[in-house]
Scaffold this motif. Sequence first.
Motif, PDB file in Angstrom:
ATOM      1  N   LEU A   4      47.118  45.488  31.689  1.00  0.00           N
ATOM      2  CA  LEU A   4      48.404  45.701  31.018  1.00  0.00           C
ATOM      3  C   LEU A   4      48.859  47.151  31.135  1.00  0.00           C
ATOM      4  N   THR A   5      47.897  48.049  31.331  1.00  0.00           N
ATOM      5  CA  THR A   5      48.264  49.466  31.432  1.00  0.00           C
ATOM      6  C   THR A   5      48.698  49.858  32.842  1.00  0.00           C
ATOM      7  N   LEU A   6      48.458  48.956  33.834  1.00  0.00           N
ATOM      8  CA  LEU A   6      48.884  49.232  35.205  1.00  0.00           C
ATOM      9  C   LEU A   6      50.243  48.581  35.414  1.00  0.00           C
ATOM     10  N   THR A   7      51.282  49.284  35.028  1.00  0.00           N
ATOM     11  CA  THR A   7      52.606  48.656  35.011  1.00  0.00           C
ATOM     12  C   THR A   7      53.460  49.001  36.229  1.00  0.00           C
ATOM     13  N   GLU A   8      53.102  50.069  36.957  1.00  0.00           N
ATOM     14  CA  GLU A   8      53.964  50.460  38.076  1.00  0.00           C
ATOM     15  C   GLU A   8      53.724  49.569  39.294  1.00  0.00           C
ATOM     16  N   ASN A   9      54.530  49.772  40.341  1.00  0.00           N
ATOM     17  CA  ASN A   9      54.325  49.036  41.584  1.00  0.00           C
ATOM     18  C   ASN A   9      52.988  49.435  42.177  1.00  0.00           C
ATOM     19  N   LEU A  10      52.139  48.462  42.405  1.00  0.00           N
ATOM     20  CA  LEU A  10      50.796  48.788  42.863  1.00  0.00           C
ATOM     21  C   LEU A  10      50.675  48.665  44.373  1.00  0.00           C
ATOM     22  N   LEU A  11      49.762  49.440  44.944  1.00  0.00           N
ATOM     23  CA  LEU A  11      49.362  49.227  46.329  1.00  0.00           C
ATOM     24  C   LEU A  11      48.316  48.115  46.263  1.00  0.00           C
ATOM     25  N   SER A  12      48.496  47.035  47.031  1.00  0.00           N
ATOM     26  CA  SER A  12      47.545  45.935  46.878  1.00  0.00           C
ATOM     27  C   SER A  12      47.276  45.227  48.201  1.00  0.00           C
ATOM     28  N   ALA A  13      46.191  44.487  48.218  1.00  0.00           N
ATOM     29  CA  ALA A  13      45.820  43.705  49.398  1.00  0.00           C
ATOM     30  C   ALA A  13      44.978  42.530  48.921  1.00  0.00           C
ATOM     31  N   THR A  14      45.014  41.439  49.684  1.00  0.00           N
ATOM     32  CA  THR A  14      44.168  40.308  49.317  1.00  0.00           C
ATOM     33  C   THR A  14      42.838  40.438  50.044  1.00  0.00           C
ATOM     34  N   VAL A  15      41.797  39.987  49.360  1.00  0.00           N
ATOM     35  CA  VAL A  15      40.465  40.058  49.955  1.00  0.00           C
ATOM     36  C   VAL A  15      39.734  38.751  49.680  1.00  0.00           C
ATOM     37  N   TYR A  16      39.158  38.216  50.753  1.00  0.00           N
ATOM     38  CA  TYR A  16      38.358  37.004  50.605  1.00  0.00           C
ATOM     39  C   TYR A  16      36.932  37.436  50.311  1.00  0.00           C
ATOM     40  N   SER A  17      36.415  36.999  49.160  1.00  0.00           N
ATOM     41  CA  SER A  17      35.081  37.426  48.744  1.00  0.00           C
ATOM     42  C   SER A  17      34.001  36.608  49.433  1.00  0.00           C
ATOM     43  N   PHE A  18      33.112  37.321  50.117  1.00  0.00           N
ATOM     44  CA  PHE A  18      32.013  36.660  50.826  1.00  0.00           C
ATOM     45  C   PHE A  18      31.080  35.950  49.854  1.00  0.00           C
ATOM     46  N   THR A  19      30.776  36.597  48.735  1.00  0.00           N
ATOM     47  CA  THR A  19      29.793  36.021  47.819  1.00  0.00           C
ATOM     48  C   THR A  19      30.408  34.983  46.878  1.00  0.00           C
ATOM     49  N   LYS A  20      31.685  35.193  46.494  1.00  0.00           N
ATOM     50  CA  LYS A  20      32.296  34.238  45.559  1.00  0.00           C
ATOM     51  C   LYS A  20      33.072  33.145  46.283  1.00  0.00           C
ATOM     52  N   GLN A  21      33.367  33.363  47.576  1.00  0.00           N
ATOM     53  CA  GLN A  21      34.127  32.412  48.391  1.00  0.00           C
ATOM     54  C   GLN A  21      35.480  32.078  47.769  1.00  0.00           C
ATOM     55  N   THR A  22      36.123  33.110  47.234  1.00  0.00           N
ATOM     56  CA  THR A  22      37.469  32.952  46.689  1.00  0.00           C
ATOM     57  C   THR A  22      38.313  34.141  47.159  1.00  0.00           C
ATOM     58  N   GLU A  23      39.628  33.944  47.152  1.00  0.00           N
ATOM     59  CA  GLU A  23      40.530  35.032  47.542  1.00  0.00           C
ATOM     60  C   GLU A  23      41.020  35.727  46.275  1.00  0.00           C
ATOM     61  N   SER A  24      41.061  37.046  46.305  1.00  0.00           N
ATOM     62  CA  SER A  24      41.597  37.759  45.144  1.00  0.00           C
ATOM     63  C   SER A  24      42.436  38.941  45.629  1.00  0.00           C
ATOM     64  N   THR A  25      43.190  39.516  44.691  1.00  0.00           N
ATOM     65  CA  THR A  25      44.007  40.680  45.024  1.00  0.00           C
ATOM     66  C   THR A  25      43.344  41.914  44.440  1.00  0.00           C
ATOM     67  N   VAL A  26      43.256  42.972  45.236  1.00  0.00           N
ATOM     68  CA  VAL A  26      42.752  44.245  44.710  1.00  0.00           C
ATOM     69  C   VAL A  26      43.894  45.246  44.753  1.00  0.00           C
ATOM     70  N   ALA A  27      43.909  46.146  43.777  1.00  0.00           N
ATOM     71  CA  ALA A  27      45.076  47.026  43.654  1.00  0.00           C
ATOM     72  C   ALA A  27      44.692  48.426  43.209  1.00  0.00           C
ATOM     73  N   ILE A  28      45.497  49.391  43.668  1.00  0.00           N
ATOM     74  CA  ILE A  28      45.351  50.796  43.278  1.00  0.00           C
ATOM     75  C   ILE A  28      46.733  51.319  42.914  1.00  0.00           C
ATOM     76  N   SER A  29      46.800  52.141  41.890  1.00  0.00           N
ATOM     77  CA  SER A  29      48.071  52.756  41.521  1.00  0.00           C
ATOM     78  C   SER A  29      48.468  53.800  42.564  1.00  0.00           C
ATOM     79  N   PRO A  30      49.731  53.794  42.993  1.00  0.00           N
ATOM     80  CA  PRO A  30      50.170  54.791  43.981  1.00  0.00           C
ATOM     81  C   PRO A  30      50.128  56.218  43.442  1.00  0.00           C
ATOM     82  N   ARG A  31      49.959  56.376  42.125  1.00  0.00           N
ATOM     83  CA  ARG A  31      49.881  57.727  41.551  1.00  0.00           C
ATOM     84  C   ARG A  31      48.642  58.475  42.006  1.00  0.00           C
ATOM     85  N   HIS A  32      47.615  57.721  42.439  1.00  0.00           N
ATOM     86  CA  HIS A  32      46.338  58.375  42.748  1.00  0.00           C
ATOM     87  C   HIS A  32      46.106  58.638  44.234  1.00  0.00           C
ATOM     88  N   LEU A  33      46.999  58.148  45.084  1.00  0.00           N
ATOM     89  CA  LEU A  33      46.843  58.359  46.529  1.00  0.00           C
ATOM     90  C   LEU A  33      48.162  58.825  47.104  1.00  0.00           C
TER      91      LEU A  33
END
Length: 190
Positions: free
Chosen positions: A85-114
């Motif tokens: 809820l605290t990450l409200t800005e437009n995020l840099l994100s990408a989808t990643v297929y997890s080898f161990t969980k065998q599911t797809e998820s989105t990972v994200a970083i705030s553009p403020r830090h890069l």
Amino acid sequence: MEALHKKIREEGIVLSDQVLKVDAFLNHQIDPVLMQQIGDEFARLFADSGVTKIVTIEASGIAPAVMTGLKLGVPVIFARKHQSLTLTENLLSATVYSFTKQTESTVAISPRHLNSSDRVLVIDDFLANGKASQALISIIKQAGASVAGLGIVIEKSFQGGRAELDAQGYHVESLARVKSLTDGVVTFIE
Ligand code: 5GP
């Protein structure tokens, strides 16, 4: 890295010919002394790479990434797997297929830090098919930053991730390179 090889031999559990469990020192319980040695080694290997930031993925990459950041004197950012809820800005994100969980998820970083002047070292616990690394590379590029290299604690060299990163021209350093997990035995590329 001999201390890591020894730890894997003594405390790693081969779950199948594809999966190694290291929750005694890396993925659940953490060995801080070993993590410090790992951080020192990554810092030595990437000392001349002009690193300004380290990026990893929560949760298992954080311990080796923080120890590396401490030694190199740079901040550490972990890509988040869950929207906060605290990450409200437009995020840099990408989808990643997890080898161990065998599911797809989105990972994200705030553009403020890069930003575009950053040279980023990617650190992760495992390299298998390279999906996590490629997702982090995508996020770094979205920020306009450059990739200084990738530091992997345990590479499973029999899977495709390393070959793909090499083909893309990245500087990859893996502290343990596992050649096979056949018959419950861990064999390293020495
Ligand atoms: P990749 O994205 O390269 O296919 O897989 C890397 C990610 O999957 C790592 O971040 C790690 O969390 C997980 N992973 C892949 N292989 C293994 C394994 O053999 N054991 C454990 N514990 N995690 C793994």
